[in-house]
Design an enzyme around this catalytic site. Sequence first.
Site, short mmCIF file in Angstrom:
data_model
loop_
_atom_site.label_atom_id
_atom_site.label_comp_id
_atom_site.label_asym_id
_atom_site.label_seq_id
_atom_site.Cartn_x
_atom_site.Cartn_y
_atom_site.Cartn_z
N ARG A 42 0.85 -1.19 0.00
CA ARG A 42 0.00 0.00 0.00
C ARG A 42 0.89 1.25 0.00
O ARG A 42 1.61 1.50 0.96
CB ARG A 42 -0.90 -0.02 1.25
CG ARG A 42 -1.92 1.10 1.32
CD ARG A 42 -2.93 0.77 2.41
NE ARG A 42 -3.93 1.83 2.54
CZ ARG A 42 -3.89 2.79 3.44
NH1 ARG A 42 -2.89 2.86 4.31
NH2 ARG A 42 -4.84 3.71 3.49
N SER A 111 -13.01 -3.65 -0.43
CA SER A 111 -13.42 -3.18 0.89
C SER A 111 -14.93 -3.02 0.93
O SER A 111 -15.53 -2.56 -0.05
CB SER A 111 -12.77 -1.83 1.21
OG SER A 111 -11.37 -1.95 1.22
N LYS A 140 -5.72 4.94 9.06
CA LYS A 140 -6.57 5.38 7.94
C LYS A 140 -7.52 6.45 8.48
O LYS A 140 -8.41 6.17 9.27
CB LYS A 140 -7.34 4.19 7.38
CG LYS A 140 -7.70 4.35 5.92
CD LYS A 140 -7.93 3.01 5.23
CE LYS A 140 -8.16 3.20 3.75
NZ LYS A 140 -9.51 3.09 3.31
#
Length: 213
Positions: A42, A111, A140
Site C-alpha cells: 500500500r 473493501s 486510515k
Amino acid sequence: MNCDKKDLLLYAVTDRAWLGDKTLSWQVEESLKGGATMIQLREKHLDHEHFLKEAKEIKELCRKYQVPFLINDDVDLAVEVDADGVHVGQHDMEAGEVRKKIGPNRILGVSAQTVEQALLAQQAGADYLGVGAVFPTGTKDDADAVSIQTLGEICRTVSIPVVAIGGIGQHNVMQLAGSGICGIAVVSAIYAQPDIQNAASTLHALAKEMVER
C-alpha cells in the site's frame, strides 16, 4: 490464482510510516518469517517509478515465501508487475471494471462496510472482502466504523471469504471470534512493532485460535 481462505489468516498491509533506518523489503521479510500469509503493498504517495521498483522487490519476497502478493488501489501497476492480485476500496475503481482489467486469474479484494456493498462486490467478481474498520484505527483517517454485528451479517450473507481490518491487534483479536471471518488484516500491529517477526508470529497464533473458535 484463486484466493484460498488460509491465505487470509494473517494479511499484512504495508505502511512506510515506521521504516526508520530499515527498508520496506526488510520489514516485509520479517513479517513473512513471522507467518504473514498474504502481503498487500500500500503506497499512497510514491511516484510510479519507485512504486514499480518496490513492487518488484516485494513480489520476489512473496514468491520466496509462497505467499500471495497484492497491490492496493493501483490496478494498472498490479497488471504491469504481474502481482497475484489487487485490493480496491469503495472510492476506487468499481470492482467489475477492475475484474475486466486484471482478468479472471488474479485475486480481487474489495473493501466493504455494509451488507449491500458486500453483495455488490461479490456479484462484481470479488474473491474476498476486507470489512472494517472493526476497531478505531490510526492508520486510515477516513475509515468508517463497522460493528462486529454487521461484520457477522456480512459473513453470513456472502459466500466469499471475509477478512476484518481496522485497529486489530493482539489485545482485541479474540473479540472477533465467532463472527465468521477467516482472518485479520493488520498494519501497525505488525509494522509499527519493535520486533516485527515476533509480532507477526504472535498474531498468527491468535488469529488461528480466533478463527477456529
